[in-house]
Design a protein around this motif. Structure first.
Motif, PDB file in Angstrom:
ATOM      1  N   GLU A  87     -12.842 -74.160 110.684  1.00 24.28           N
ATOM      2  CA  GLU A  87     -12.548 -73.752 111.997  1.00 24.28           C
ATOM      3  C   GLU A  87     -11.282 -72.916 112.350  1.00 24.28           C
ATOM      4  O   GLU A  87     -11.366 -72.181 112.954  1.00 24.28           O
ATOM      5  N   ARG A  88     -10.213 -73.642 111.715  1.00 22.25           N
ATOM      6  CA  ARG A  88      -9.017 -73.013 111.925  1.00 22.25           C
ATOM      7  C   ARG A  88      -9.020 -71.450 111.659  1.00 22.25           C
ATOM      8  O   ARG A  88      -8.414 -70.567 111.987  1.00 22.25           O
ATOM      9  N   ALA A  89      -9.467 -71.267 110.247  1.00 21.95           N
ATOM     10  CA  ALA A  89      -9.279 -70.087 109.599  1.00 21.95           C
ATOM     11  C   ALA A  89     -10.364 -69.016 110.344  1.00 21.95           C
ATOM     12  O   ALA A  89      -9.956 -67.922 110.546  1.00 21.95           O
ATOM     13  N   LYS A  90     -11.466 -69.581 110.902  1.00 21.05           N
ATOM     14  CA  LYS A  90     -12.199 -68.660 111.779  1.00 21.05           C
ATOM     15  C   LYS A  90     -11.387 -68.128 113.148  1.00 21.05           C
ATOM     16  O   LYS A  90     -11.461 -67.126 113.411  1.00 21.05           O
ATOM     17  N   GLU A  91     -10.870 -69.139 113.850  1.00 20.82           N
ATOM     18  CA  GLU A  91      -9.869 -68.814 114.992  1.00 20.82           C
ATOM     19  C   GLU A  91      -8.667 -67.811 114.673  1.00 20.82           C
ATOM     20  O   GLU A  91      -8.632 -67.025 115.277  1.00 20.82           O
ATOM     21  N   VAL A  92      -8.221 -68.107 113.181  1.00 16.81           N
ATOM     22  CA  VAL A  92      -6.997 -67.207 112.829  1.00 16.81           C
ATOM     23  C   VAL A  92      -7.651 -65.857 112.842  1.00 16.81           C
ATOM     24  O   VAL A  92      -7.057 -65.062 113.184  1.00 16.81           O
ATOM     25  N   LYS A  93      -8.811 -65.602 112.098  1.00 19.82           N
ATOM     26  CA  LYS A  93      -9.546 -64.374 111.639  1.00 19.82           C
ATOM     27  C   LYS A  93      -9.763 -63.808 113.165  1.00 19.82           C
ATOM     28  O   LYS A  93      -9.473 -62.675 113.356  1.00 19.82           O
ATOM     29  N   ALA A 118     -12.596 -78.679 109.565  1.00 20.96           N
ATOM     30  CA  ALA A 118     -11.329 -78.415 110.529  1.00 20.96           C
ATOM     31  C   ALA A 118     -10.722 -77.229 109.954  1.00 20.96           C
ATOM     32  O   ALA A 118     -10.517 -76.380 110.750  1.00 20.96           O
ATOM     33  N   ASP A 119     -10.481 -77.266 108.654  1.00 19.07           N
ATOM     34  CA  ASP A 119      -9.826 -75.951 107.928  1.00 19.07           C
ATOM     35  C   ASP A 119     -10.450 -74.694 108.032  1.00 19.07           C
ATOM     36  O   ASP A 119      -9.934 -73.542 108.524  1.00 19.07           O
ATOM     37  N   ASP A 142      -8.431 -64.274 116.207  1.00 18.32           N
ATOM     38  CA  ASP A 142      -7.035 -63.892 116.665  1.00 18.32           C
ATOM     39  C   ASP A 142      -6.545 -62.695 116.117  1.00 18.32           C
ATOM     40  O   ASP A 142      -6.108 -61.892 116.755  1.00 18.32           O
ATOM     41  N   GLN A 192     -11.990 -82.689 106.968  1.00 17.07           N
ATOM     42  CA  GLN A 192     -10.698 -81.930 106.720  1.00 17.07           C
ATOM     43  C   GLN A 192     -11.232 -80.237 106.298  1.00 17.07           C
ATOM     44  O   GLN A 192     -10.795 -79.542 107.086  1.00 17.07           O
TER      45      GLN A 192
END
Length: 83
Positions: free
Chosen positions: A72-78, A69-70, A80, A66
């Motif tokens: 990786e999502r934070a990296k993607e948001v950053k 995954a969090d 973007d 978890q």
């Protein structure tokens, strides 16, 4: 009469020795039974502990996944947000 007295004393000694042997055997069997019961209790506790450890390991792995995954999502948001 003296021979009878000596024979009686010898018989008493043999009786006392036999009672001691029987008592020791009983205590030995009783001790074996107790040790067996203790061994079963320890084995049961070990199984419970192993099950708990397995559950904790599964929980830790799930939490680690978890967190990954969090992250990786934070990296993607950053990423973007910077584009």
């Amino acid at each position: 009469m003296e021979d009878v007295t000596l024979a009686f004393r010898q018989l008493q000694r043999e009786q006392a020795e036999l009672l001691t042997r029987v008592g020791n055997a009983w205590r030995g069997n009783h001790a074996d039974y107790k040790l067996g019961a203790i061994g079963e209790d320890i084995a049961h506790e070990q199984r419970i502990m192993q099950k708990r450890l397995y559950q904790l390991e599964e929980q830790l792995q799930a939490e680690y996944k978890q967190v990954q995954a969090d992250f990786e999502r934070a990296k993607e948001v950053k990423t973007d947000a910077t584009h």
